[in-house]
Design a protein around this motif. Structure first.
Motif, PDB file in Angstrom:
ATOM      1  N   LEU A 213     -12.956   4.576   0.578  1.00  0.00           N
ATOM      2  CA  LEU A 213     -13.852   4.940   1.683  1.00  0.00           C
ATOM      3  C   LEU A 213     -13.650   6.414   2.035  1.00  0.00           C
ATOM      4  N   ILE A 214     -12.392   6.838   2.095  1.00  0.00           N
ATOM      5  CA  ILE A 214     -12.083   8.229   2.470  1.00  0.00           C
ATOM      6  C   ILE A 214     -12.599   9.198   1.407  1.00  0.00           C
ATOM      7  N   GLY A 215     -12.333   8.887   0.139  1.00  0.00           N
ATOM      8  CA  GLY A 215     -12.789   9.781  -0.933  1.00  0.00           C
ATOM      9  C   GLY A 215     -14.292   9.958  -0.917  1.00  0.00           C
ATOM     10  N   SER A 216     -15.014   8.875  -0.624  1.00  0.00           N
ATOM     11  CA  SER A 216     -16.482   8.942  -0.629  1.00  0.00           C
ATOM     12  C   SER A 216     -17.042   9.470   0.684  1.00  0.00           C
ATOM     13  N   GLY A 217     -16.167   9.854   1.609  1.00  0.00           N
ATOM     14  CA  GLY A 217     -16.641  10.532   2.829  1.00  0.00           C
ATOM     15  C   GLY A 217     -16.888   9.622   4.021  1.00  0.00           C
ATOM     16  N   TYR A 218     -16.293   8.421   4.014  1.00  0.00           N
ATOM     17  CA  TYR A 218     -16.447   7.504   5.148  1.00  0.00           C
ATOM     18  C   TYR A 218     -15.096   7.312   5.849  1.00  0.00           C
ATOM     19  N   PHE A 219     -15.101   6.585   6.905  1.00  0.00           N
ATOM     20  CA  PHE A 219     -13.916   6.106   7.625  1.00  0.00           C
ATOM     21  C   PHE A 219     -13.232   7.228   8.395  1.00  0.00           C
ATOM     22  N   GLN A 220     -12.437   8.072   7.742  1.00  0.00           N
ATOM     23  CA  GLN A 220     -11.849   9.234   8.389  1.00  0.00           C
ATOM     24  C   GLN A 220     -11.360  10.178   7.296  1.00  0.00           C
ATOM     25  N   ASP A 221     -10.876  11.352   7.729  1.00  0.00           N
ATOM     26  CA  ASP A 221     -10.478  12.370   6.756  1.00  0.00           C
ATOM     27  C   ASP A 221      -9.083  12.873   7.117  1.00  0.00           C
ATOM     28  N   PRO A 222      -8.037  12.082   6.792  1.00  0.00           N
ATOM     29  CA  PRO A 222      -6.688  12.335   7.308  1.00  0.00           C
ATOM     30  C   PRO A 222      -6.169  13.758   7.067  1.00  0.00           C
ATOM     31  N   LEU A 223      -6.471  14.313   5.887  1.00  0.00           N
ATOM     32  CA  LEU A 223      -5.922  15.646   5.583  1.00  0.00           C
ATOM     33  C   LEU A 223      -6.526  16.729   6.470  1.00  0.00           C
ATOM     34  N   ARG A 224      -7.699  16.456   7.031  1.00  0.00           N
ATOM     35  CA  ARG A 224      -8.312  17.428   7.956  1.00  0.00           C
ATOM     36  C   ARG A 224      -7.985  17.074   9.412  1.00  0.00           C
ATOM     37  N   GLU A 225      -7.380  15.916   9.639  1.00  0.00           N
ATOM     38  CA  GLU A 225      -7.123  15.468  11.017  1.00  0.00           C
ATOM     39  C   GLU A 225      -5.666  15.649  11.427  1.00  0.00           C
ATOM     40  N   GLY A 226      -4.819  16.131  10.511  1.00  0.00           N
ATOM     41  CA  GLY A 226      -3.431  16.393  10.902  1.00  0.00           C
ATOM     42  C   GLY A 226      -2.387  15.857   9.941  1.00  0.00           C
ATOM     43  N   ALA A 227      -2.791  14.979   8.988  1.00  0.00           N
ATOM     44  CA  ALA A 227      -1.797  14.473   8.034  1.00  0.00           C
ATOM     45  C   ALA A 227      -1.530  15.545   6.979  1.00  0.00           C
ATOM     46  N   GLU A 228      -0.259  15.722   6.682  1.00  0.00           N
ATOM     47  CA  GLU A 228       0.099  16.723   5.659  1.00  0.00           C
ATOM     48  C   GLU A 228       0.026  16.149   4.253  1.00  0.00           C
ATOM     49  N   ALA A 229       0.127  14.832   4.164  1.00  0.00           N
ATOM     50  CA  ALA A 229       0.041  14.170   2.857  1.00  0.00           C
ATOM     51  C   ALA A 229      -0.569  12.794   3.031  1.00  0.00           C
ATOM     52  N   MET A 230      -1.233  12.331   1.969  1.00  0.00           N
ATOM     53  CA  MET A 230      -1.769  10.956   1.980  1.00  0.00           C
ATOM     54  C   MET A 230      -1.322  10.263   0.700  1.00  0.00           C
ATOM     55  N   SER A 231      -0.756   9.082   0.859  1.00  0.00           N
ATOM     56  CA  SER A 231      -0.394   8.252  -0.295  1.00  0.00           C
ATOM     57  C   SER A 231      -1.443   7.153  -0.418  1.00  0.00           C
ATOM     58  N   PHE A 232      -1.638   6.650  -1.606  1.00  0.00           N
ATOM     59  CA  PHE A 232      -2.532   5.489  -1.742  1.00  0.00           C
ATOM     60  C   PHE A 232      -2.327   4.792  -3.076  1.00  0.00           C
ATOM     61  N   SER A 233      -2.736   3.528  -3.097  1.00  0.00           N
ATOM     62  CA  SER A 233      -2.851   2.831  -4.373  1.00  0.00           C
ATOM     63  C   SER A 233      -4.302   2.976  -4.814  1.00  0.00           C
ATOM     64  N   THR A 234      -4.544   2.706  -6.093  1.00  0.00           N
ATOM     65  CA  THR A 234      -5.835   3.081  -6.669  1.00  0.00           C
ATOM     66  C   THR A 234      -6.681   1.872  -7.059  1.00  0.00           C
ATOM     67  N   HIS A 235      -6.434   0.733  -6.382  1.00  0.00           N
ATOM     68  CA  HIS A 235      -7.119  -0.488  -6.829  1.00  0.00           C
ATOM     69  C   HIS A 235      -7.629  -1.344  -5.677  1.00  0.00           C
ATOM     70  N   LYS A 236      -7.788  -0.760  -4.512  1.00  0.00           N
ATOM     71  CA  LYS A 236      -8.279  -1.568  -3.387  1.00  0.00           C
ATOM     72  C   LYS A 236      -9.738  -1.158  -3.133  1.00  0.00           C
ATOM     73  N   THR A 237     -10.001  -0.353  -2.100  1.00  0.00           N
ATOM     74  CA  THR A 237     -11.400   0.110  -2.010  1.00  0.00           C
ATOM     75  C   THR A 237     -11.698   1.114  -3.127  1.00  0.00           C
ATOM     76  N   PHE A 238     -10.673   1.809  -3.613  1.00  0.00           N
ATOM     77  CA  PHE A 238     -10.866   2.626  -4.816  1.00  0.00           C
ATOM     78  C   PHE A 238     -10.739   1.665  -5.995  1.00  0.00           C
TER      79      PHE A 238
END
Ligand code: DSN
Length: 440
Positions: A213-238
């Motif tokens: 959702l984040i990659g496609s521009g929905y939900f929120q944009d953590p790296l622009r909102e204050g998070a210095e890093a984002m971790s994720f797995s690549t098999h859920k919504t991605f």
């Protein structure tokens, strides 16, 4: 037995494929890959070693897999508007460990979402008290972190800003981590990152569930909102292979620390075949992600509405139920007539509907545990990739009603579920649409 074992294993895999081909897959942490991504995951890369960073490997033979990994990182940066991507973590938990290694000192202090409210096991302290058991959370057991939970607003199903701000100021963590496994609404990253900065804390975001959702521009944009890093797995919504990733807004201090954490601290070799599958899925999502993830969210909202109309209680009606791929059903009140989460999970499975039971934040207070909790968590990522639209959500809600409210024999419903799924056998939102549950 060894030769028979091979045919037995192959037979079981075939049966699994046939079973899933007739089932409605609603597990919020699962998805399905395109044929192109699946084939990439079975290539010769899985036999090879390539420790280190592309161009700086400690093995020969890496010319082509280096190029794939560089392409993968470049596309991850593009998709996430990030300055840096490390595509080597082999899972979401390993991606979180890379963050802990880079952003905390051993036995340091961290704050995260409470586990009973949907926080992830990898964020938890050692021997955390959960509902019905004591869990050995990754952050505590592996990094020795002293984890304190943020305040959670059960009505809003989100972090409570004022309560969490107070706890951050009192506890003074080294790392503030957002994200979780029950994730209906964007976390207040902007508001709480500002508080974290007051006490000198680093800020990260576990986007495993909402990464697509984040990659496609929905939900929120953590790296622009204050998070210095984002971790994720690549098999859920991605919708890629089972793998992990860490991104940072800029290449700099954090990216160097993440790189060093991934290799040599946490990984020797990484799973190169899954990097290839991840790269193919990134190419697909750069092209089709906007449309796909927009539909995932529309379907989740429509599904919640249809379930409510069928007599169920999806959480957060006052907020439109969800802003993500997830819907959480409160199934309390059905104890006498049907049962709780585990009973419903089992009955739906007999009908060919695959869901997972889930704790509600107030289950412990009301004497329920994870073994048979008061909730069921549902996700629309996979059914959307199989082509479902809002109008199909009503049909699924009707199956739920037949099994749980009308108490029809689930085995008698299963043929209708299979007939419904016969209309959704192709993986969409990719360059070549092919059969979903074929086994090559
Ligand atoms: N346990 C997974 C989930 O279902 O949310 C995340 O790792």
């Amino acid at each position: 037995m060894s030769k028979e074992a091979v045919s037995k294993i192959n037979g079981l895999i075939k049966e699994h494929h046939e079973f899933f081909g007739k089932a409605i897959p609603l597990i919020a942490s699962e998805n399905i890959m395109s044929k192109a991504a699946r084939l990439a995951c079975t290539c010769d890369f899985q036999h090879r070693y390539a420790e280190g960073w592309p161009g700086e490997r400690v093995y020969a033979g890496c010319e082509f897999l280096d190029q794939v990994e560089i392409l993968c990182a470049d596309m991850a940066k593009q998709y996430y508007r990030a300055g840096f991507a490390d595509v080597r973590p082999i899972s979401g938990v390993v991606a979180n460990l890379a963050i802990y290694t880079a952003m905390t000192t051993p036995k340091g202090k961290m704050m995260a979402m409470p586990i009973p409210s949907g926080g992830h096991i990898s964020h938890a302290p050692r021997l955390a008290k959960s509902t019905g058991n004591a869990i050995n959370g990754t952050a505590g057991a592996v990094r020795g972190l002293d984890v304190e939970y943020l305040a959670f607003d059960q009505k809003e199903m989100n972090l409570d800003i004022d309560g969490s701000a107070k706890r951050i100021r009192d506890f003074k963590p080294e790392l503030l981590l957002f994200g979780g496994s029950v994730f209906l609404f964007p976390h207040p990253v902007k508001e709480l990152s500002a508080v974290a900065k007051e006490v000198g804390a680093n800020v990260a975001y576990d986007g495993a569930h909402v990464a697509g959702l984040i990659g496609s521009g929905y939900f929120q944009d953590p790296l622009r909102e204050g998070a210095e890093a984002m971790s994720f797995s690549t098999h859920k919504t991605f919708p890629g292979p089972q793998h992990g990733c860490v991104i940072t807004a800029e290449a700099g201090e954090w990216s160097e620390k993440i790189k060093a954490a991934c290799f040599p601290s946490l990984l020797s070799n990484h799973h190169l075949h899954n990097v290839a599958g991840f790269a193919i899925t990134l190419a697909e999502m750069l092209e089709f992600g906007k449309r796909y993830h927009g539909q995932v969210i529309k379907n989740a909202k429509a599904f919640a509405g249809a379930l409510a109309a069928a007599g169920f209680k999806p959480l957060c009606e006052h907020k439109g139920y969800t802003a993500s791929h997830q819907v959480v059903l409160d199934i309390t009140g059905l104890e006498q007539s049907f049962g709780l989460g585990a009973d419903i999970e089992k009955a739906l499975e007999k009908a060919g509907i695959i869901v997972n039971r889930n704790l509600l934040p107030w289950d412990a207070r009301e004497g329920r545990s994870y073994k048979n909790p008061g909730g069921v968590r549902l996700g629309t990522s996979e059914v959307t990739r199989l082509g479902m639209k809002e109008s199909d959500m009503g049909a699924i809600a009707e199956f739920f009603k037949k099994v749980i409210i009308d108490k029809k024999d689930p085995k008698a419903i299963q043929p209708d579920v299979a007939a419904f799924m016969a209309g959704f056998t192709t993986v969409k939102y990719c360059f070549e649409e092919t059969k979903a549950f074929e086994w090559y």
